[in-house]
Write a protein that holds these residues in place. Sequence first.
Motif, short mmCIF file in Angstrom:
data_model
loop_
_atom_site.label_atom_id
_atom_site.label_comp_id
_atom_site.label_asym_id
_atom_site.label_seq_id
_atom_site.Cartn_x
_atom_site.Cartn_y
_atom_site.Cartn_z
N TRP A 1 3.10 19.15 -22.01
CA TRP A 1 4.05 18.85 -20.92
C TRP A 1 3.30 18.36 -19.69
CZ3 TRP A 1 4.91 20.04 -15.90
CH2 TRP A 1 6.18 19.74 -15.38
N LEU B 1 2.11 14.77 -20.20
CA LEU B 1 3.25 13.84 -20.13
C LEU B 1 3.70 13.65 -18.69
CD1 LEU B 1 5.44 12.11 -21.41
CD2 LEU B 1 6.78 14.20 -21.80
N MET C 1 12.45 16.29 -17.41
CA MET C 1 11.17 16.99 -17.49
C MET C 1 11.32 18.46 -17.10
SD MET C 1 8.94 15.05 -18.78
CE MET C 1 7.50 16.07 -18.50
#
Length: 214
Positions: free
Chosen positions: A112, A115, A88
């Motif tokens: 992002w 997620l 990530m």
Amino acid sequence: MKKASFLMIIGPLFLLGLFSFPLWNIILGAPQYPEPLGMNIHIDGLRDMNEFDLQNIDGLNHYIGMRKLPKPEEMWEFGTFPLVIGGMVTLGVAIGLLGFLGKLSYRWFLGWFVLMSVLGVLGMYDFNAWMIDYGTNLDPNAIMKLTNADGSPMTYKPPLFGHAKMLNFDVTSLPATGAWMMFVGMMLTLGAFFLGLKNGKSIATTKSPKPIAL
């Protein structure tokens, strides 16, 4: 857009703190322990808050039939979480760099963040499920077999967040430094999205055609 992209690059880097600092902390205090026992939960394993704390906690748990605290190799999460966090961070920085170069829209910043939020919720769910299993699946041959007022076997699940009374212990479970660094990083990426959104609206307003005077 460049300022928003810069925030998007910086935000995910805060998650690197999880490789050095604990994600969560559980403290057990009791009259017989002037200095509370505690364990720090890292993404790659459990560690003492003070020397021999994990050993002492295991000794106490033995009497009520709880299993020993898991070693890193005994839980798949401790091998998977560092890979997820590393992935990530890499993804977030890449999105920020591509945004800085004008290759991606600011909407990817929100993607992002969403997620990472989903992964965080799944991680908390998994952590809570582990604590339920750890605190309820007790050894039937334990030295101490305690029951509730209704006669049902007593369970010892630590709280996911906050404080609980377990026998003569006060148990407190709270986010630690790593969790707060992750929170700050995620807020920066969310801020990057809103800054990109604001800049996008400003550019759209600037480019809109002026009305023709009659």
